[in-house]
Design a protein around this motif. Structure first.
Motif, PDB file in Angstrom:
ATOM      1  N   SER A   7     -10.374  -2.468  27.747  1.00  0.00           N
ATOM      2  CA  SER A   7      -8.951  -2.742  27.586  1.00  0.00           C
ATOM      3  C   SER A   7      -8.096  -1.881  28.508  1.00  0.00           C
ATOM      4  O   SER A   7      -7.029  -2.296  28.943  1.00  0.00           O
ATOM      5  CB  SER A   7      -8.535  -2.540  26.135  1.00  0.00           C
ATOM      6  OG  SER A   7      -8.786  -1.217  25.720  1.00  0.00           O
ATOM      7  N   GLU A   8      -8.571  -0.696  28.824  1.00  0.00           N
ATOM      8  CA  GLU A   8      -7.792   0.197  29.671  1.00  0.00           C
ATOM      9  C   GLU A   8      -7.593  -0.362  31.077  1.00  0.00           C
ATOM     10  O   GLU A   8      -6.649   0.007  31.764  1.00  0.00           O
ATOM     11  CB  GLU A   8      -8.465   1.580  29.748  1.00  0.00           C
ATOM     12  CG  GLU A   8      -8.349   2.396  28.488  1.00  0.00           C
ATOM     13  CD  GLU A   8      -9.333   1.990  27.383  1.00  0.00           C
ATOM     14  OE1 GLU A   8      -9.276   2.599  26.313  1.00  0.00           O
ATOM     15  OE2 GLU A   8     -10.140   1.061  27.570  1.00  0.00           O
TER      16      GLU A   8
ATOM     17  N   PHE B 137      -2.690  -2.704  25.509  1.00  0.00           N
ATOM     18  CA  PHE B 137      -2.380  -2.094  24.212  1.00  0.00           C
ATOM     19  C   PHE B 137      -3.623  -1.873  23.355  1.00  0.00           C
ATOM     20  O   PHE B 137      -3.597  -1.097  22.404  1.00  0.00           O
ATOM     21  CB  PHE B 137      -1.336  -2.920  23.453  1.00  0.00           C
ATOM     22  CG  PHE B 137       0.020  -2.864  24.076  1.00  0.00           C
ATOM     23  CD1 PHE B 137       0.750  -1.684  24.070  1.00  0.00           C
ATOM     24  CD2 PHE B 137       0.555  -3.976  24.687  1.00  0.00           C
ATOM     25  CE1 PHE B 137       1.992  -1.612  24.653  1.00  0.00           C
ATOM     26  CE2 PHE B 137       1.810  -3.924  25.281  1.00  0.00           C
ATOM     27  CZ  PHE B 137       2.534  -2.734  25.268  1.00  0.00           C
ATOM     28  N   LEU B 138      -4.725  -2.534  23.690  1.00  0.00           N
ATOM     29  CA  LEU B 138      -5.956  -2.310  22.942  1.00  0.00           C
ATOM     30  C   LEU B 138      -6.478  -0.890  23.141  1.00  0.00           C
ATOM     31  O   LEU B 138      -7.242  -0.388  22.322  1.00  0.00           O
ATOM     32  CB  LEU B 138      -7.028  -3.322  23.353  1.00  0.00           C
ATOM     33  CG  LEU B 138      -6.746  -4.768  22.968  1.00  0.00           C
ATOM     34  CD1 LEU B 138      -7.861  -5.666  23.458  1.00  0.00           C
ATOM     35  CD2 LEU B 138      -6.548  -4.917  21.483  1.00  0.00           C
ATOM     36  N   ALA B 139      -6.047  -0.244  24.216  1.00  0.00           N
ATOM     37  CA  ALA B 139      -6.445   1.152  24.440  1.00  0.00           C
ATOM     38  C   ALA B 139      -5.970   2.028  23.289  1.00  0.00           C
ATOM     39  O   ALA B 139      -6.663   2.970  22.894  1.00  0.00           O
ATOM     40  CB  ALA B 139      -5.881   1.655  25.768  1.00  0.00           C
ATOM     41  N   ILE B 140      -4.826   1.710  22.733  1.00  0.00           N
ATOM     42  CA  ILE B 140      -4.311   2.469  21.579  1.00  0.00           C
ATOM     43  C   ILE B 140      -5.284   2.343  20.413  1.00  0.00           C
ATOM     44  O   ILE B 140      -5.612   3.339  19.751  1.00  0.00           O
ATOM     45  CB  ILE B 140      -2.904   1.976  21.174  1.00  0.00           C
ATOM     46  CG1 ILE B 140      -1.909   2.254  22.300  1.00  0.00           C
ATOM     47  CG2 ILE B 140      -2.453   2.626  19.859  1.00  0.00           C
ATOM     48  CD1 ILE B 140      -0.571   1.565  22.122  1.00  0.00           C
ATOM     49  N   LEU B 141      -5.760   1.127  20.178  1.00  0.00           N
ATOM     50  CA  LEU B 141      -6.716   0.919  19.082  1.00  0.00           C
ATOM     51  C   LEU B 141      -7.996   1.713  19.318  1.00  0.00           C
ATOM     52  O   LEU B 141      -8.565   2.283  18.385  1.00  0.00           O
ATOM     53  CB  LEU B 141      -7.050  -0.562  18.923  1.00  0.00           C
ATOM     54  CG  LEU B 141      -5.919  -1.473  18.459  1.00  0.00           C
ATOM     55  CD1 LEU B 141      -6.410  -2.904  18.359  1.00  0.00           C
ATOM     56  CD2 LEU B 141      -5.344  -1.000  17.136  1.00  0.00           C
TER      57      LEU B 141
ATOM     58  N   LEU C  97     -17.225   5.496  21.902  1.00  0.00           N
ATOM     59  CA  LEU C  97     -15.938   4.803  22.021  1.00  0.00           C
ATOM     60  C   LEU C  97     -15.076   5.445  23.102  1.00  0.00           C
ATOM     61  O   LEU C  97     -14.441   4.751  23.902  1.00  0.00           O
ATOM     62  CB  LEU C  97     -15.184   4.819  20.683  1.00  0.00           C
ATOM     63  CG  LEU C  97     -15.517   3.738  19.681  1.00  0.00           C
ATOM     64  CD1 LEU C  97     -14.907   4.063  18.320  1.00  0.00           C
ATOM     65  CD2 LEU C  97     -15.037   2.378  20.163  1.00  0.00           C
ATOM     66  N   ALA C  98     -15.054   6.773  23.130  1.00  0.00           N
ATOM     67  CA  ALA C  98     -14.282   7.484  24.154  1.00  0.00           C
ATOM     68  C   ALA C  98     -14.849   7.178  25.541  1.00  0.00           C
ATOM     69  O   ALA C  98     -14.097   6.862  26.474  1.00  0.00           O
ATOM     70  CB  ALA C  98     -14.283   8.983  23.880  1.00  0.00           C
ATOM     71  N   ALA C  99     -16.160   7.228  25.676  1.00  0.00           N
ATOM     72  CA  ALA C  99     -16.788   6.922  26.963  1.00  0.00           C
ATOM     73  C   ALA C  99     -16.564   5.464  27.339  1.00  0.00           C
ATOM     74  O   ALA C  99     -16.474   5.129  28.525  1.00  0.00           O
ATOM     75  CB  ALA C  99     -18.280   7.238  26.905  1.00  0.00           C
ATOM     76  N   GLY C 100     -16.424   4.604  26.352  1.00  0.00           N
ATOM     77  CA  GLY C 100     -16.179   3.188  26.587  1.00  0.00           C
ATOM     78  C   GLY C 100     -14.858   2.903  27.262  1.00  0.00           C
ATOM     79  O   GLY C 100     -14.650   1.814  27.793  1.00  0.00           O
ATOM     80  N   ALA C 101     -13.956   3.875  27.267  1.00  0.00           N
ATOM     81  CA  ALA C 101     -12.697   3.709  27.996  1.00  0.00           C
ATOM     82  C   ALA C 101     -12.943   3.706  29.500  1.00  0.00           C
ATOM     83  O   ALA C 101     -12.073   3.284  30.272  1.00  0.00           O
ATOM     84  CB  ALA C 101     -11.722   4.823  27.623  1.00  0.00           C
TER      85      ALA C 101
ATOM     86  N   LEU D 211     -11.844  -4.953  19.547  1.00  0.00           N
ATOM     87  CA  LEU D 211     -12.289  -4.166  20.697  1.00  0.00           C
ATOM     88  C   LEU D 211     -13.583  -4.738  21.287  1.00  0.00           C
ATOM     89  O   LEU D 211     -13.748  -4.786  22.513  1.00  0.00           O
ATOM     90  CB  LEU D 211     -12.497  -2.704  20.297  1.00  0.00           C
ATOM     91  CG  LEU D 211     -11.226  -1.904  20.010  1.00  0.00           C
ATOM     92  CD1 LEU D 211     -11.577  -0.528  19.459  1.00  0.00           C
ATOM     93  CD2 LEU D 211     -10.368  -1.780  21.261  1.00  0.00           C
ATOM     94  N   PHE D 212     -14.477  -5.168  20.428  1.00  0.00           N
ATOM     95  CA  PHE D 212     -15.733  -5.751  20.904  1.00  0.00           C
ATOM     96  C   PHE D 212     -15.470  -7.026  21.699  1.00  0.00           C
ATOM     97  O   PHE D 212     -15.981  -7.196  22.810  1.00  0.00           O
ATOM     98  CB  PHE D 212     -16.666  -6.028  19.722  1.00  0.00           C
ATOM     99  CG  PHE D 212     -17.947  -6.695  20.114  1.00  0.00           C
ATOM    100  CD1 PHE D 212     -18.911  -6.008  20.838  1.00  0.00           C
ATOM    101  CD2 PHE D 212     -18.193  -8.009  19.771  1.00  0.00           C
ATOM    102  CE1 PHE D 212     -20.107  -6.618  21.213  1.00  0.00           C
ATOM    103  CE2 PHE D 212     -19.377  -8.638  20.137  1.00  0.00           C
ATOM    104  CZ  PHE D 212     -20.330  -7.932  20.857  1.00  0.00           C
TER     105      PHE D 212
END
Length: 162
Positions: free
Chosen positions: A8-9, A17-21, A81-85, A147-148
């Motif tokens: 999403s980033e 906005f999915l980055a917020i989630l 999840l953090a690395a997934g950004a 997110l998925f």
């Protein structure tokens, strides 16, 4: 077949906005993981684990062991999840792990005795405070699903708005 996962980033429009989630879910998993290392939390989740058809095997680890196992798992999901950004395939994998986590947690609503009372009266489904606590997990489950789906390649997720 060239499979390209998304994050999403890197999206535009509503996907940004999915980055917020994502970051809210990172905070939630870290806080849930930290709680598992307290005696109070270990005692609190024991009734759910014992009655779960999915994770009752964790009882073999003992009261603190089962809580520690879940705490480490929640820390790992937060880290992924953090690395997934930054790494699209980790975005999909960690979101899927979140889906599994909250699907199991939400199943406690139905598998823990005394949480829900079903009746044919004017209040067909009544739950106690434990049920109210568990019911929120359906929202967290849905966040992980969003997110998925946002992480999947266009060919798997259908058309994705830019």
């Amino acid at each position: 077949m060239n499979t390209v996962f998304h994050i999403s980033e890197n999206g535009s429009g509503s996907y940004r906005f999915l980055a917020i989630l994502r970051w809210v879910m990172v905070i939630i998993f870290v806080s849930f993981g930290m709680q598992k290392f307290t005696l109070q939390s270990a005692q609190g989740i024991a009734q759910f684990i014992t009655n779960s058809p999915f994770i009752s095997w964790l009882s073999l680890l003992g009261l603190r062991g089962e809580a520690y196992f879940l705490g480490v798992a929640e820390f790992a999901i937060a880290a992924l999840l953090a690395a997934g950004a930054f790494v699209p395939v980790l975005s999909a994998a960690s979101s899927l792990m979140g889906i599994v986590t909250f699907a199991i947690t939400w199943s406690f609503f139905f598998t823990t005795p005394g949480v829900v009372q079903w009746s044919l009266s004017t209040d067909p489904m009544a739950w106690n405070l434990t049920g109210e606590f568990l019911f929120k997990d359906i929202v967290l489950l849905c966040v992980c699903v969003v997110l998925f789906l946002a992480s999947l390649p266009r060919s798997l997720a259908g058309s994705r708005a830019a």
